[in-house]
Motif scaffolding. Structure first.
Motif, PDB file in Angstrom:
ATOM      1  N   PHE A  38      -4.129  -8.825   8.754  1.00 46.62           N
ATOM      2  CA  PHE A  38      -5.352  -9.084   9.500  1.00 46.62           C
ATOM      3  C   PHE A  38      -5.218  -8.591  10.943  1.00 46.62           C
ATOM      4  CE2 PHE A  38      -7.716 -11.750  12.452  1.00 46.62           C
ATOM      5  CZ  PHE A  38      -9.006 -11.737  11.925  1.00 46.62           C
ATOM      6  N   PHE A  39      -4.114  -8.934  11.585  1.00 48.63           N
ATOM      7  CA  PHE A  39      -3.905  -8.545  12.987  1.00 48.63           C
ATOM      8  C   PHE A  39      -3.642  -7.044  13.117  1.00 48.63           C
ATOM      9  CE2 PHE A  39      -2.996 -13.139  13.443  1.00 48.63           C
ATOM     10  CZ  PHE A  39      -3.913 -13.412  14.470  1.00 48.63           C
ATOM     11  N   ILE A  40      -2.990  -6.467  12.117  1.00 50.66           N
ATOM     12  CA  ILE A  40      -2.778  -5.017  12.141  1.00 50.66           C
ATOM     13  C   ILE A  40      -4.124  -4.299  12.107  1.00 50.66           C
ATOM     14  CG2 ILE A  40      -1.953  -3.037  10.776  1.00 50.66           C
ATOM     15  CD1 ILE A  40       0.458  -4.753   9.987  1.00 50.66           C
ATOM     16  N   TYR A  41      -5.003  -4.765  11.221  1.00 46.61           N
ATOM     17  CA  TYR A  41      -6.312  -4.097  11.152  1.00 46.61           C
ATOM     18  C   TYR A  41      -7.147  -4.370  12.396  1.00 46.61           C
ATOM     19  CZ  TYR A  41     -10.673  -2.122   9.760  1.00 46.61           C
ATOM     20  OH  TYR A  41     -11.801  -1.339   9.748  1.00 46.61           O
ATOM     21  N   LEU A  84     -11.178   1.843   8.588  1.00 45.57           N
ATOM     22  CA  LEU A  84     -10.906   1.301   7.255  1.00 45.57           C
ATOM     23  C   LEU A  84      -9.931   2.197   6.496  1.00 45.57           C
ATOM     24  CD1 LEU A  84     -11.469  -0.468   4.721  1.00 45.57           C
ATOM     25  CD2 LEU A  84     -13.491   0.963   4.306  1.00 45.57           C
ATOM     26  N   TYR A  85     -10.164   3.500   6.534  1.00 49.10           N
ATOM     27  CA  TYR A  85      -9.315   4.418   5.774  1.00 49.10           C
ATOM     28  C   TYR A  85      -7.915   4.523   6.381  1.00 49.10           C
ATOM     29  CZ  TYR A  85      -7.940   8.279   2.814  1.00 49.10           C
ATOM     30  OH  TYR A  85      -7.282   9.051   1.891  1.00 49.10           O
ATOM     31  N   VAL A  86      -7.821   4.494   7.702  1.00 51.70           N
ATOM     32  CA  VAL A  86      -6.506   4.519   8.363  1.00 51.70           C
ATOM     33  C   VAL A  86      -5.682   3.317   7.918  1.00 51.70           C
ATOM     34  CG1 VAL A  86      -5.326   4.255  10.593  1.00 51.70           C
ATOM     35  CG2 VAL A  86      -7.234   5.860  10.366  1.00 51.70           C
ATOM     36  N   ILE A  93      -1.414   0.929   4.330  1.00 48.96           N
ATOM     37  CA  ILE A  93      -1.029   0.033   3.238  1.00 48.96           C
ATOM     38  C   ILE A  93      -0.300   0.791   2.131  1.00 48.96           C
ATOM     39  CG2 ILE A  93      -1.903  -1.422   1.359  1.00 48.96           C
ATOM     40  CD1 ILE A  93      -1.904  -2.751   4.126  1.00 48.96           C
ATOM     41  N   ILE A  94      -0.885   1.898   1.669  1.00 50.59           N
ATOM     42  CA  ILE A  94      -0.271   2.605   0.533  1.00 50.59           C
ATOM     43  C   ILE A  94       0.989   3.360   0.955  1.00 50.59           C
ATOM     44  CG2 ILE A  94      -2.493   2.810  -0.626  1.00 50.59           C
ATOM     45  CD1 ILE A  94      -2.585   5.739   0.101  1.00 50.59           C
ATOM     46  N   SER A  95       1.181   3.547   2.259  1.00 55.17           N
ATOM     47  CA  SER A  95       2.392   4.209   2.754  1.00 55.17           C
ATOM     48  C   SER A  95       3.548   3.224   2.900  1.00 55.17           C
ATOM     49  CB  SER A  95       2.125   4.875   4.103  1.00 55.17           C
ATOM     50  OG  SER A  95       1.133   5.871   4.000  1.00 55.17           O
ATOM     51  N   ASN A  96       3.234   1.937   3.077  1.00 54.37           N
ATOM     52  CA  ASN A  96       4.269   0.950   3.356  1.00 54.37           C
ATOM     53  C   ASN A  96       4.461  -0.098   2.258  1.00 54.37           C
ATOM     54  OD1 ASN A  96       5.162   1.370   6.394  1.00 54.37           O
ATOM     55  ND2 ASN A  96       2.957   1.717   6.305  1.00 54.37           N
ATOM     56  N   TYR A  97       3.513  -0.164   1.332  1.00 56.64           N
ATOM     57  CA  TYR A  97       3.620  -1.146   0.256  1.00 56.64           C
ATOM     58  C   TYR A  97       3.348  -0.465  -1.083  1.00 56.64           C
ATOM     59  CZ  TYR A  97       2.998  -4.395   4.193  1.00 56.64           C
ATOM     60  OH  TYR A  97       3.128  -5.057   5.373  1.00 56.64           O
ATOM     61  N   GLU A  98       3.816  -1.117  -2.149  1.00 54.86           N
ATOM     62  CA  GLU A  98       3.552  -0.600  -3.489  1.00 54.86           C
ATOM     63  C   GLU A  98       2.959  -1.708  -4.355  1.00 54.86           C
ATOM     64  OE1 GLU A  98       6.859   1.281  -5.308  1.00 54.86           O
ATOM     65  OE2 GLU A  98       7.205   2.700  -3.670  1.00 54.86           O
ATOM     66  N   TYR A  99       1.703  -1.539  -4.702  1.00 57.74           N
ATOM     67  CA  TYR A  99       1.023  -2.523  -5.549  1.00 57.74           C
ATOM     68  C   TYR A  99       0.523  -1.894  -6.838  1.00 57.74           C
ATOM     69  CZ  TYR A  99       1.203  -5.724  -1.593  1.00 57.74           C
ATOM     70  OH  TYR A  99       1.655  -6.529  -0.587  1.00 57.74           O
ATOM     71  N   TYR A 154      -0.122   2.036  -8.261  1.00 56.24           N
ATOM     72  CA  TYR A 154      -0.126   3.486  -8.072  1.00 56.24           C
ATOM     73  C   TYR A 154      -1.492   4.076  -8.395  1.00 56.24           C
ATOM     74  CZ  TYR A 154       0.722   8.429  -8.931  1.00 56.24           C
ATOM     75  OH  TYR A 154       0.629   9.809  -8.922  1.00 56.24           O
ATOM     76  N   ASP A 155      -2.128   3.556  -9.439  1.00 61.63           N
ATOM     77  CA  ASP A 155      -3.416   4.101  -9.883  1.00 61.63           C
ATOM     78  C   ASP A 155      -4.495   3.935  -8.817  1.00 61.63           C
ATOM     79  OD1 ASP A 155      -2.673   4.798 -12.708  1.00 61.63           O
ATOM     80  OD2 ASP A 155      -2.212   2.674 -12.731  1.00 61.63           O
ATOM     81  N   ILE A 156      -4.560   2.761  -8.197  1.00 58.11           N
ATOM     82  CA  ILE A 156      -5.555   2.521  -7.151  1.00 58.11           C
ATOM     83  C   ILE A 156      -5.178   3.265  -5.875  1.00 58.11           C
ATOM     84  CG2 ILE A 156      -6.613   0.735  -5.696  1.00 58.11           C
ATOM     85  CD1 ILE A 156      -6.473  -1.145  -8.068  1.00 58.11           C
ATOM     86  N   GLU A 157      -3.885   3.352  -5.597  1.00 62.50           N
ATOM     87  CA  GLU A 157      -3.429   4.112  -4.428  1.00 62.50           C
ATOM     88  C   GLU A 157      -3.813   5.584  -4.548  1.00 62.50           C
ATOM     89  OE1 GLU A 157       0.717   3.295  -4.327  1.00 62.50           O
ATOM     90  OE2 GLU A 157       0.447   1.207  -3.692  1.00 62.50           O
ATOM     91  N   LEU A 158      -3.817   6.095  -5.777  1.00 61.86           N
ATOM     92  CA  LEU A 158      -4.207   7.487  -6.007  1.00 61.86           C
ATOM     93  C   LEU A 158      -5.688   7.693  -5.674  1.00 61.86           C
ATOM     94  CD1 LEU A 158      -2.705  10.011  -7.035  1.00 61.86           C
ATOM     95  CD2 LEU A 158      -3.679   9.569  -9.294  1.00 61.86           C
ATOM     96  N   ILE A 159      -6.507   6.720  -6.032  1.00 64.02           N
ATOM     97  CA  ILE A 159      -7.944   6.793  -5.700  1.00 64.02           C
ATOM     98  C   ILE A 159      -8.121   6.843  -4.187  1.00 64.02           C
ATOM     99  CG2 ILE A 159     -10.161   5.601  -5.852  1.00 64.02           C
ATOM    100  CD1 ILE A 159      -9.143   4.296  -8.460  1.00 64.02           C
ATOM    101  N   ILE A 160      -7.379   5.990  -3.488  1.00 59.57           N
ATOM    102  CA  ILE A 160      -7.469   5.957  -2.024  1.00 59.57           C
ATOM    103  C   ILE A 160      -7.021   7.299  -1.441  1.00 59.57           C
ATOM    104  CG2 ILE A 160      -6.515   4.897   0.067  1.00 59.57           C
ATOM    105  CD1 ILE A 160      -6.309   2.262  -1.567  1.00 59.57           C
ATOM    106  N   SER A 161      -5.943   7.854  -1.949  1.00 56.62           N
ATOM    107  CA  SER A 161      -5.417   9.125  -1.435  1.00 56.62           C
ATOM    108  C   SER A 161      -6.430  10.257  -1.556  1.00 56.62           C
ATOM    109  CB  SER A 161      -4.131   9.500  -2.172  1.00 56.62           C
ATOM    110  OG  SER A 161      -3.134   8.532  -1.997  1.00 56.62           O
TER     111      SER A 161
END
Length: 333
Positions: free
Chosen positions: A8-11, A49-51, A56-62, A64-71
């Motif tokens: 929250f504070f990061i965003y 929002l995109y930054v 998130i996807i650079s520092n965490y792994e939840y 892969y499929d959704i991270e690909l959509i974001i990428s």
């Protein structure tokens, strides 16, 4: 379990930096005859929002499929950023949307059927699978771009969609990344609803609205194909945006107008008039209607079956069209 307070504070830091830089670079949404706001407002909420999502996807792994959509969504975000600056021709916007869509389709994000229904069995798309996927993705992306005309409307509807999806998903990793995505959306909503005199108001811009439509399109494909959530449940997550888009587009075509040119023919414009330009009351009214329809749609699907859900979806669009055609009379405008 992710540290939601830290995120929250990061965003919060990201959006405040984005707000400051946008003012320095004069990245504003300039009011005109078809826009509701009367003075220039920073329109880079989609960028912040995109930054955050890239962080998130650079520092965490939840997931892969959704991270690909974001990428792949980077191309859509870039399209929105350019459109906000130089007003891209619709044909160029189409190219920007099709390219990442084709890349994800190539990765397996496509459907070949619409699920199994009572009495009729499975609805196969057959040779029309590819064109159906492209048209459905394009429809949903533009649907969410269309409803981004009222403070807080797009964000609140999208948050409601993600909360609804949370109830449908069993995969904990998918739940976590959706919860994380709700954090920046909620903060964006707060900044979006701030009065302009605070000098803290921020719009999503096309970078945000196009990305939201893109993300939800492929998230729904992913949920059906890989998480086995039936489309009869998923359609209720986006009913309002789809209904509004179809109604406005068909009406413009009937009136021999270019369907891709913006105007004030959306339902939220009529409701805003009824509420005497009270954005918050208008947004709350539409969200109440949205939640009621989602709950009813879910209950019908859960208790009566998939086919009845599909029939209700079609029936409610007819009702929506009737209301829209008579909105001025019904709302005493």
């Amino acid at each position: 379990m992710p540290n939601f307070f830290l995120l929250f504070f990061i965003y919060l830091i990201i959006i405040l930096i984005t707000l400051k830089l946008s003012k320095l670079l004069s990245l504003y949404d300039i009011p005109n005859y078809r826009k509701i706001h009367k003075s220039s407002v920073v329109n880079t909420g989609g960028i912040s929002l995109y930054v955050f999502l890239i962080f998130i996807i650079s520092n965490y792994e939840y997931s892969y499929d959704i991270e690909l959509i974001i990428s792949y969504g980077f191309i859509v975000v870039l399209c929105g950023l350019l459109d906000d600056r130089i007003s891209l021709h619709p044909s160029f916007k189409l190219i920007f949307i099709i390219i990442p869509s084709l890349l994800l389709i190539n990765e397996g994000y496509f459907i070949t059927n619409l699920g199994i229904y009572e009495y009729i069995g499975i609805i196969e798309l057959g040779k029309f699978s590819f064109i159906f996927n492209i048209l459905a993705i394009g429809l949903l992306i533009n649907s969410y771009n269309y409803i981004d005309g009222l403070d807080g409307l797009l964000l609140s509807l999208f948050i409601a969609s993600l909360v609804y999806i949370l109830f449908l998903v069993d995969n904990e990793n998918v739940k976590n990344i959706i919860l994380i995505i709700i954090i920046p959306l909620s903060l964006n909503l707060i900044f979006n609803l701030m009065p302009q005199k605070t000098n803290m108001k921020i719009f999503l811009g096309d970078s945000g609205s196009l990305f939201i439509g893109f993300f939800l399109s492929f998230l729904m494909i992913y949920l059906y194909k890989f998480e086995n959530i039936h489309p009869s449940y998923l359609i209720w997550a986006c009913w309002y945006a789809v209904y509004d888009f179809l109604y406005v587009t068909i009406k413009r075509i009937i009136n021999k107008k270019k369907f891709y040119f913006a105007d004030k023919s959306h339902l939220h414009h009529d409701i805003l008039k009824k509420t005497k330009n009270d954005h918050l009351l208008a947004v709350l009214s539409i969200n109440l209607m949205n939640i009621i329809v989602i709950v009813v749609g879910y209950q019908v699907t859960q208790n009566l079956g998939n086919l009845y859900s599909l029939l209700l979806f079609a029936l409610l669009y007819v009702v929506f069209t009737f209301i829209r055609n008579n909105s001025k009379k019904l709302l005493n405008l």
